[in-house]
Design a protein around this motif. Structure first.
Motif, short mmCIF file in Angstrom:
data_model
loop_
_atom_site.label_atom_id
_atom_site.label_comp_id
_atom_site.label_asym_id
_atom_site.label_seq_id
_atom_site.Cartn_x
_atom_site.Cartn_y
_atom_site.Cartn_z
N GLU A 1 0.80 -1.22 0.00
CA GLU A 1 0.00 0.00 0.00
C GLU A 1 0.84 1.27 0.00
N GLU A 2 2.14 1.16 -0.06
CA GLU A 2 3.02 2.32 -0.01
C GLU A 2 3.00 3.08 -1.35
N LYS A 3 2.88 4.39 -1.27
CA LYS A 3 2.93 5.23 -2.47
C LYS A 3 4.39 5.31 -2.93
N PRO A 4 4.63 5.17 -4.23
CA PRO A 4 6.01 5.27 -4.70
C PRO A 4 6.56 6.69 -4.52
N PHE A 5 7.86 6.81 -4.52
CA PHE A 5 8.52 8.09 -4.39
C PHE A 5 8.30 8.93 -5.64
N PHE A 6 8.28 8.27 -6.81
CA PHE A 6 8.02 8.95 -8.07
C PHE A 6 7.49 7.93 -9.06
N GLU A 7 6.71 8.40 -10.01
CA GLU A 7 6.10 7.53 -11.02
C GLU A 7 6.14 8.24 -12.36
N ALA A 8 6.47 7.49 -13.42
CA ALA A 8 6.51 8.08 -14.76
C ALA A 8 6.02 7.06 -15.77
N ARG A 9 5.51 7.56 -16.88
CA ARG A 9 4.97 6.71 -17.95
C ARG A 9 6.03 6.46 -19.02
N ILE A 10 6.99 5.60 -18.70
CA ILE A 10 7.99 5.19 -19.68
C ILE A 10 8.16 3.68 -19.59
N ASP A 11 8.73 3.09 -20.62
CA ASP A 11 8.84 1.64 -20.65
C ASP A 11 10.16 1.13 -20.06
N LYS A 12 10.23 -0.17 -19.89
CA LYS A 12 11.38 -0.81 -19.24
C LYS A 12 12.67 -0.59 -20.01
N GLU A 13 12.63 -0.70 -21.32
CA GLU A 13 13.85 -0.56 -22.12
C GLU A 13 14.42 0.86 -22.00
N THR A 14 13.56 1.85 -21.96
CA THR A 14 14.02 3.23 -21.80
C THR A 14 14.67 3.43 -20.44
N VAL A 15 14.08 2.86 -19.41
CA VAL A 15 14.64 2.98 -18.07
C VAL A 15 15.99 2.28 -18.00
N LYS A 16 16.08 1.08 -18.55
CA LYS A 16 17.35 0.35 -18.52
C LYS A 16 18.44 1.11 -19.29
N MET A 17 18.09 1.69 -20.43
CA MET A 17 19.04 2.47 -21.20
C MET A 17 19.52 3.68 -20.39
N THR A 18 18.61 4.31 -19.68
CA THR A 18 18.96 5.48 -18.86
C THR A 18 19.87 5.08 -17.70
N ILE A 19 19.55 3.99 -17.04
CA ILE A 19 20.36 3.51 -15.92
C ILE A 19 21.77 3.19 -16.41
N GLU A 20 21.87 2.54 -17.54
CA GLU A 20 23.19 2.21 -18.09
C GLU A 20 23.94 3.46 -18.51
N HIS A 21 23.23 4.45 -19.04
CA HIS A 21 23.88 5.71 -19.46
C HIS A 21 24.49 6.43 -18.26
N PHE A 22 23.80 6.43 -17.13
CA PHE A 22 24.30 7.10 -15.93
C PHE A 22 25.23 6.20 -15.12
N LYS A 23 25.56 5.04 -15.65
CA LYS A 23 26.52 4.10 -15.07
C LYS A 23 26.16 3.66 -13.65
N ALA A 24 24.89 3.38 -13.46
CA ALA A 24 24.42 2.84 -12.18
C ALA A 24 24.42 1.32 -12.27
N LYS A 25 24.77 0.67 -11.19
CA LYS A 25 24.73 -0.79 -11.14
C LYS A 25 23.30 -1.21 -10.83
N TYR A 26 22.86 -2.30 -11.47
CA TYR A 26 21.50 -2.76 -11.21
C TYR A 26 21.40 -4.26 -11.45
N ASP A 27 20.39 -4.85 -10.81
CA ASP A 27 20.01 -6.24 -11.04
C ASP A 27 18.62 -6.22 -11.62
N ASP A 28 18.42 -6.97 -12.71
CA ASP A 28 17.12 -7.07 -13.35
C ASP A 28 16.40 -8.29 -12.78
N LYS A 29 15.32 -8.05 -12.05
CA LYS A 29 14.53 -9.12 -11.43
C LYS A 29 13.16 -9.26 -12.09
N GLY A 30 13.08 -9.01 -13.39
CA GLY A 30 11.80 -9.12 -14.09
C GLY A 30 11.00 -7.84 -13.98
#
Length: 149
Positions: free
Chosen positions: A41-70
């Motif tokens: 029931e927790e409200k997210p800190f932020f929400e945006a209407r973009i797709d997974k591939e765009t988010v992954k591309m952005t994360i990789e561009h900013f050189k953040a480490k991440y694990d993809d859990k589906g």
């Protein structure tokens, strides 16, 4: 991919679909950013209407480490809060733009200093806290106008 330990700071990016529209209902991709583990029931800190591939591309561009859990991306590593701020600014503006301008937006956000990012980040968070998508849209339009995107 490395598992995140409980002592390390991490941020969660949840990926899902949301039904929008009162008359012509349709589903759009939604990214929800949480500062910790999301509770039902927790409200997210932020929400945006973009797709997974765009988010992954952005994360990789900013050189953040991440694990993809589906349906979740777990971000971790050094200076993760600075990277999350840039991702939130990118996501907030990107959801209102044509997909062809995504690279130009990344270049603008890359060139921004820490104070500029902090300013736009706080504007997007405050607009989202008011609970209205149109408030977030107004901030994004101001960003696009100022930086001529």
């Amino acid at each position: 991919m490395v598992d995140v330990t409980m002592n390390e700071i991490h941020r969660i990016v949840a990926l899902s679909k949301k039904k929008i529209g009162k008359v012509h209902k349709r589903y759009v991709d939604i990214v929800r950013i949480y500062l910790g583990s999301p509770i039902k029931e927790e409200k997210p800190f932020f929400e945006a209407r973009i797709d997974k591939e765009t988010v992954k591309m952005t994360i990789e561009h900013f050189k953040a480490k991440y694990d993809d859990k589906g349906d979740f991306l777990i971000l971790y590593g050094d200076n993760i809060d600075e990277k999350i701020r840039r991702i939130i600014v990118y996501s907030g503006v990107r959801q209102t733009m044509n997909s062809l301008l995504g690279k130009a937006l990344l270049e603008v956000i890359d060139s921004m200093g820490e104070l500029e990012i902090l300013f736009w980040y706080s504007r997007f968070i405050n607009a989202y806290d008011r609970g209205n998508y149109w408030d977030v849209y107004r901030v994004a339009k101001s960003f696009r106008t100022l930086y001529r995107l």
